[in-house]
Design an enzyme around this catalytic site. Sequence first.
Site, PDB file in Angstrom:
ATOM      1  CG  HIS A  86      -4.734   5.078   4.473  1.00 57.23           C
ATOM      2  ND1 HIS A  86      -4.236   4.529   3.314  1.00 57.23           N
ATOM      3  CD2 HIS A  86      -3.645   5.526   5.178  1.00 57.23           C
ATOM      4  CE1 HIS A  86      -2.911   4.654   3.307  1.00 57.23           C
ATOM      5  NE2 HIS A  86      -2.527   5.253   4.430  1.00 57.23           N
ATOM      6  CG  ASP A  91      -1.796   1.239   1.315  1.00 58.84           C
ATOM      7  OD1 ASP A  91      -2.307   1.668   0.256  1.00 58.84           O
ATOM      8  OD2 ASP A  91      -1.996   1.796   2.411  1.00 58.84           O
ATOM      9  CB  SER A  92       0.179   4.779  -0.690  1.00 56.00           C
ATOM     10  OG  SER A  92      -0.951   4.903   0.160  1.00 56.00           O
ATOM     11  CB  CYS A 130      -3.161   0.922  -2.547  1.00 57.66           C
ATOM     12  SG  CYS A 130      -3.147   2.677  -2.921  1.00 57.66           S
ATOM     13  CG  ASN A 131      -9.601   1.460  -2.950  1.00 56.58           C
ATOM     14  OD1 ASN A 131     -10.662   1.014  -3.367  1.00 56.58           O
ATOM     15  ND2 ASN A 131      -9.186   1.224  -1.726  1.00 56.58           N
ATOM     16  CB  THR A 132      -4.684   5.437  -5.156  1.00 62.41           C
ATOM     17  OG1 THR A 132      -5.547   5.943  -4.136  1.00 62.41           O
ATOM     18  CG2 THR A 132      -4.268   6.561  -6.059  1.00 62.41           C
ATOM     19  CB  CYS A 172      -9.134   5.255   0.558  1.00 62.53           C
ATOM     20  SG  CYS A 172      -7.482   5.531   1.234  1.00 62.53           S
ATOM     21  CD  GLU A 185       0.688   6.606   5.819  1.00 66.23           C
ATOM     22  OE1 GLU A 185       1.835   6.466   6.243  1.00 66.23           O
ATOM     23  OE2 GLU A 185      -0.006   5.656   5.370  1.00 66.23           O
ATOM     24  CE1 TYR A 215       2.732   5.474  -3.071  1.00 66.25           C
ATOM     25  CE2 TYR A 215       1.522   3.755  -4.230  1.00 66.25           C
ATOM     26  CZ  TYR A 215       2.652   4.178  -3.555  1.00 66.25           C
ATOM     27  OH  TYR A 215       3.685   3.297  -3.361  1.00 66.25           O
TER      28      TYR A 215
HETATM   29  N1  DGL Z   1      -4.636   3.316   0.847  1.00 61.08           N
HETATM   30  C1  DGL Z   1      -4.606   4.074  -0.373  1.00 61.08           C
HETATM   31  C2  DGL Z   1      -5.865   3.801  -1.185  1.00 61.08           C
HETATM   32  O1  DGL Z   1      -6.547   2.820  -0.945  1.00 61.08           O
HETATM   33  C3  DGL Z   1      -4.331   5.490  -0.049  1.00 61.08           C
HETATM   34  C4  DGL Z   1      -3.992   6.280  -1.247  1.00 61.08           C
HETATM   35  C5  DGL Z   1      -3.066   7.416  -1.033  1.00 61.08           C
HETATM   36  O2  DGL Z   1      -1.943   7.188  -0.624  1.00 61.08           O
HETATM   37  O3  DGL Z   1      -3.486   8.537  -1.359  1.00 61.08           O
HETATM   38  O4  DGL Z   1      -6.201   4.500  -2.105  1.00 61.08           O
END
Ligand code: DGL
Length: 260
Positions: free
Chosen positions: A184, A9-10, A72-74, A182, A150, A41
């Site tokens: 998070h 993940d990011s 991570c969805n992004t 997301c 974070e 991200y």
């Molecule tokens: N956990 C990431 C997601 O699901 C966070 C994305 C990010 O870092 O902006 O999109």
Amino acid sequence: MNGPIGIFDSGVGGTSIWKEVHQMLPDERTIYLADSKNAPYGEKPKEAILQLCIKNTEFLLEQGSKIIVVACNTATTNAIDYLRSIYKVPFIGIEPAIKPAALHTKTKRIGVLATKGTLSSQLFHNTSKLHAQGIQIVEQEGTGLVELIEAGKLESEEMGDLLYDYVKPMLKADIDCLVLGCTHYPYLIPILRRLLPETVQIIDSGEAVARQTKAILLKNKLQNTETGLKRKNQFYSNTDSTVLKSLLGDGRHEIACLDF
Ligand code: DGL
């Protein structure tokens, strides 16, 4: 096959997915990579997200991962097609649970809280078009939420204020489902529950990802066959790992520091 399930993940949010995967597949080794140094991200251009995903994938492959969960969805919505086209291992992705929400809603209005990178992706548009015909989607970028998580500011006043601003337009539109787009955001559920009426169901995709991971392991005959595994779950972070540790909620997990 005895390599680990690689998960990235990011940052720390993908641990919400790691928990589901670990619960569903307790006999598997896992290796989790939190690229917190490069979070979020969601505000980056697609090309930059792609490069970070390649770097994360290469690292997990070097550790012998037999399958990779893009937690991570992004990253999924921007990069998974590309990753699948260049690497041989199976990839499991995560994207906002539009379909279950569309099936569940009675008001025919659903809210989606996700990053800018996810909401602007082609994959998100395609999924919405395919599964949410006749349903109004109230999209909301969660600007600032990942940064606060974070930074370990989950319970801060700032977080409460931001979330209040983000759900307000959704409630005005009379949504009855809120999709967390997301990884998070599942950590925000206790706060969201205080802000939303009981009639609004909160939907996230964590369990579905774990189920899919299990199905892909079985289909490809990749289940672990070794017993008494040592160093079963490994965690890597490229920043201070205090927040990662606290979200894992179990002092037994060791987190290694990475410099990339
Ligand atoms: N956990 C990431 C997601 O699901 C966070 C994305 C990010 O870092 O902006 O999109």
